[in-house]
Design an enzyme around this catalytic site. Structure first.
Site, PDB file in Angstrom:
ATOM      1  NE  ARG A  17      12.507 -36.832 -24.467  1.00  0.00           N
ATOM      2  CZ  ARG A  17      12.120 -35.783 -23.770  1.00  0.00           C
ATOM      3  NH1 ARG A  17      11.108 -35.043 -24.172  1.00  0.00           N
ATOM      4  NH2 ARG A  17      12.747 -35.450 -22.665  1.00  0.00           N
ATOM      5  CG  ASP A  18      14.348 -32.287 -24.195  1.00  0.00           C
ATOM      6  OD1 ASP A  18      13.720 -31.417 -24.808  1.00  0.00           O
ATOM      7  OD2 ASP A  18      14.612 -32.203 -22.988  1.00  0.00           O
ATOM      8  CG  HIS A 215      16.428 -32.562 -18.372  1.00  0.00           C
ATOM      9  ND1 HIS A 215      16.630 -33.398 -19.447  1.00  0.00           N
ATOM     10  CD2 HIS A 215      15.835 -31.459 -18.874  1.00  0.00           C
ATOM     11  CE1 HIS A 215      16.158 -32.817 -20.552  1.00  0.00           C
ATOM     12  NE2 HIS A 215      15.669 -31.633 -20.219  1.00  0.00           N
ATOM     13  CG  HIS A 217      15.840 -26.737 -20.198  1.00  0.00           C
ATOM     14  ND1 HIS A 217      14.618 -26.584 -20.783  1.00  0.00           N
ATOM     15  CD2 HIS A 217      16.155 -28.049 -20.363  1.00  0.00           C
ATOM     16  CE1 HIS A 217      14.196 -27.745 -21.282  1.00  0.00           C
ATOM     17  NE2 HIS A 217      15.111 -28.652 -21.021  1.00  0.00           N
ATOM     18  CB  CYS A 248      14.733 -21.725 -25.454  1.00  0.00           C
ATOM     19  SG  CYS A 248      13.586 -21.112 -24.225  1.00  0.00           S
ATOM     20  CG  ASN A 257      17.386 -29.903 -23.875  1.00  0.00           C
ATOM     21  OD1 ASN A 257      16.920 -30.179 -22.789  1.00  0.00           O
ATOM     22  ND2 ASN A 257      16.758 -30.135 -25.004  1.00  0.00           N
TER      23      ASN A 257
HETATM   24 ZN    ZN Z   1      14.952 -30.546 -21.836  1.00  0.00          ZN
END
Ligand code: ZN
Length: 314
Positions: A17-18, A215, A217, A248, A257
């Site tokens: 997803r992310d 979550h 990064h 990123c 991530n």
């Molecule tokens: Zn993320």
């Protein structure tokens, strides 16, 4: 089997997803399913497989209902998580059979307006409607519902985000009926001291059992340091993305991530059981790399290999 049986830390894979969300070429459904199969084979217990947003807004994730159905049928034990921006998305996610719904709420209202085109009050309205939908379901069919406070550690539009504000939002989400609250460092601004402080403050306000996930990064290289800070204050679930997929946009060469391969290596080397086999992750990475030719994949461990004599936590 409970999600935490036999493990100390739950690594929640968010790549499908992310990670994929920011990638232009649409990954075919069959390739996504093959990748997810390989992740499950490696021992991953929870995967965020997609997002219930309108298909025209995010063609990459338009097949989410199909992916959820296929994955649930093939891997009944897997905890299938999805992102839902509103009650309409939640309805579709419930129909598809998702096990966990995550609704993002940006601590920064500017970010919320830009990202979800909603004020905090409007998001709370959606939360209340989702809780209503969930309460109508029999307990055994009711997915877990998480409110994820994003930009919790700082915002690219507003800068500093007051901790009291994050705590108040967490309290409100629980009061409205979310099962739990997660904190997201969407902007990659967090540092370890801040992680300890904010998690402690949120735990004090809503109870540690209501805030178990982070979550984080790696935009500024502090991703794993922040994980250790989270471990120090009792956090047991960490999101990460295989190959740091998605990258990123603000820091070329850096993953957005946290990289799953690096996270699993660190945890296992520290003696914390994840249930995930690093060799299995390497096989899953090969499946992913083949499906997304030319897309950069990150990670120190995949580049350097496991240390000689490495043993998983027992
Ligand atoms: Zn993320």
């Amino acid at each position: 089997m409970g999600m935490m049986d036999g493990i100390d830390v739950l690594v929640s894979e968010v790549g499908p997803r992310d990670g994929l969300q920011s990638i232009k070429p649409v990954m075919p459904t069959a390739a996504k399913l093959a990748w997810i199969d390989a992740l499950v084979e490696a021992g991953v217990r929870e995967i965020e497989v997609g997002s219930f947003v309108p298909a025209h807004l995010l063609p990459q994730l338009a097949d989410t209902p199909e992916v959820v159905r296929a994955v649930k049928a093939k891997h009944p034990g897997l905890h299938v998580a999805v992102l839902v921006p509103n009650a309409k998305g939640a309805e579709a996610a419930i129909a598809a059979g998702a096990d966990k719904l995550t609704l993002p709420l940006s601590a920064s209202e500017t970010h919320s307006l830009k990202n979800l085109r909603r004020t905090h009050e409007q998001v709370f309205g959606e939360v209340a409607r989702i809780v209503e939908l969930l309460s109508a379901l029999p307990a055994e069919r009711r997915p877990q519902f998480e409110g994820a406070v994003s930009t919790a550690f700082g915002c690219t539009l507003e800068g500093e985000v007051p901790e009291a504000k994050v705590v108040a939002l967490a309290e409100r989400l629980i009061a409205l009926g979310c099962d739990e609250v997660g904190l997201s460092d969407t902007s990659g601004y967090a540092n370890p001291a801040q992680v300890r402080r904010l998690v402690k403050a949120v735990h004090a306000a809503i109870g540690p059992e209501r805030m178990t996930g982070l979550h984080l990064h790696n935009t500024r290289g502090l991703g794993l340091a922040n994980v250790v800070a989270g471990l120090d204050v009792g956090v047991t679930t960490f999101d990460s993305s295989q190959g740091g997929l998605g990258g990123c946009p603000f820091a070329p060469g850096a993953s957005g991530n946290i990289v799953t391969e690096d996270l699993v290596f660190m945890l296992e080397a520290m003696g914390l059981r994840t249930g995930i086999d690093p060799e299995g992750l390497a096989r899953a990475r090969a499946v992913l790399a083949e499906a997304l030719p030319g897309e950069p994949l990150y990670g120190f461990v995949p580049d350097a290999g496991l240390p000689l004599g490495f043993r998983r936590a027992a």
